[in-house]
Scaffold this active site. Structure first.
Site, short mmCIF file in Angstrom:
data_model
loop_
_atom_site.label_atom_id
_atom_site.label_comp_id
_atom_site.label_asym_id
_atom_site.label_seq_id
_atom_site.Cartn_x
_atom_site.Cartn_y
_atom_site.Cartn_z
CG ASP A 66 -2.05 -0.96 1.13
OD1 ASP A 66 -2.29 -1.47 0.03
OD2 ASP A 66 -2.69 -1.22 2.17
CE1 TYR A 125 3.53 -6.05 4.95
CE2 TYR A 125 2.96 -8.20 5.86
CZ TYR A 125 2.99 -7.32 4.80
OH TYR A 125 2.48 -7.69 3.58
CG ASP A 136 -5.37 3.17 6.33
OD1 ASP A 136 -6.11 4.16 6.28
OD2 ASP A 136 -5.10 2.48 5.32
NE ARG A 145 -5.66 -1.84 4.65
CZ ARG A 145 -6.80 -1.83 3.96
NH1 ARG A 145 -7.89 -1.32 4.52
NH2 ARG A 145 -6.85 -2.28 2.74
#
Length: 318
Positions: A56, A84, A98, A189
């Site tokens: 993203d 991540y 987010d 997310r």
């Protein structure tokens, strides 16, 4: 009689290179994966390039880019586990999960570090995750984010994912940073939102950085700024070989005759080859020539008594 204005001279086309390899790019925040690919492809003047799954614009970090023959193996990274480092803000939920979304609800944060660590542990292993409305998944041929932008919510089927590791890195309430290694298809997310709900205060993601894709890490990654500042003759030093994508596959080496037959797509009897037990037990193997510089020939399946070519690497001498 008027005359047409002179046309501007066309710029000469930059010749494209037949380039094979893998670029480990450290994508910046604010740039889409496709825009990053276009910029890197232009810098390398490459004929053919592709990425191995989107990251993203809000996220930074590892985005492996494939050039030439490496594009044949990009699916292997799409299917790989990802790692991540993420920061979530507790107490606030948003429409997108987010920091880019509208605030939906604000709640008081009453969490201890021990309580947060315990909540994280509840998400380890195989879990069912509901994909977010703001995603590219399609329903009736239309991406979910188009429904979301129109103010519509559609039912989504839960998907089984696996959270391999989930580690608390920092806790400076209301912000919490964690590291996660997860299977393909995981929305971090959504994971942050679900952790927030488990804590009773809600949460949304404010920062995300991908540090690993399969066996690849940020250790040898390069930024677009560094590539832009480098001389054209220096760019290739950042390219990894095609088989960087296949490092977890067992290796098989073929003699000249077997290599020739393999490159013609012929199935080879395992009994005629010298293959170790690890390769025989693996669903897929990477295949090299014993001579000719030990070059990569492709990947194959070793089963039912034969080595069956699956994808071949084409070179000028193939």
């Amino acid at each position: 009689m008027t005359t047409a204005p002179p046309t501007a001279p066309q710029r000469p086309r930059v010749p494209r290179r037949a380039l094979d390899g893998v670029l480990l790019l450290d994508k910046p925040v604010g740039l889409s994966s496709n825009d990053a690919l276009i910029r890197a492809k232009r810098l390398y003047q490459a004929k053919k390039a592709g990425h191995t799954g989107t990251l993203d614009p809000l996220a930074s970090g590892l985005l492996p880019l494939c050039f030439g023959e490496a594009t044949k193996f990009s699916q292997d990274l799409l299917d790989a586990d990802k790692t991540y480092e993420a920061t979530m803000r507790l107490g606030i939920t948003t429409s997108t999960g987010d920091a880019e979304g509208e605030v939906l609800q604000t709640r008081e944060v009453r969490c201890s570090e021990a309580g947060i660590a315990a909540a994280l542990a509840r998400f380890l292993g195989e879990i069912v995750q509901i994909p977010p409305m703001y995603s590219a998944l399609k329903r009736d041929g239309k991406p979910l984010y188009e429904y979301a932008r129109a103010g519509q919510t559609v039912e989504r089927e839960g998907r089984r994912i696996t959270i391999h590791t989930l580690e608390l890195l920092a806790c400076a309430l209301p912000d919490v940073t964690f590291r996660v290694t997860c299977s393909k298809g995981t929305y971090v997310r959504t994971l942050a939102e679900d952790i927030g709900e488990a804590l009773g205060c809600g949460a949304h993601l404010i920062a995300l950085r991908r540090t690993g894709v399969g066996a690849l890490t940020l250790e040898h990654a390069v930024t677009l700024d560094a590539l832009s500042d480098a001389a054209q003759s220096d760019l290739d030093r950042w390219l990894q070989p095609v088989d960087a994508l296949l490092s977890t596959f067992p290796m098989v080496r073929l003699d000249d005759e077997a290599a020739r037959r393999f490159l013609h797509g012929q199935r080879l009897r395992l009994a005629d080859l010298s293959i170790d037990d690890a390769a025989l037990c693996a669903p897929r193997v990477r295949v090299y020539a014993a001579l000719d510089g030990g070059r990569l020939l492709g990947v194959a399946k070793a089963s039912d008594g034969v080595l069956a070519p699956e994808r071949l690497v084409v070179t000028a001498t193939s």
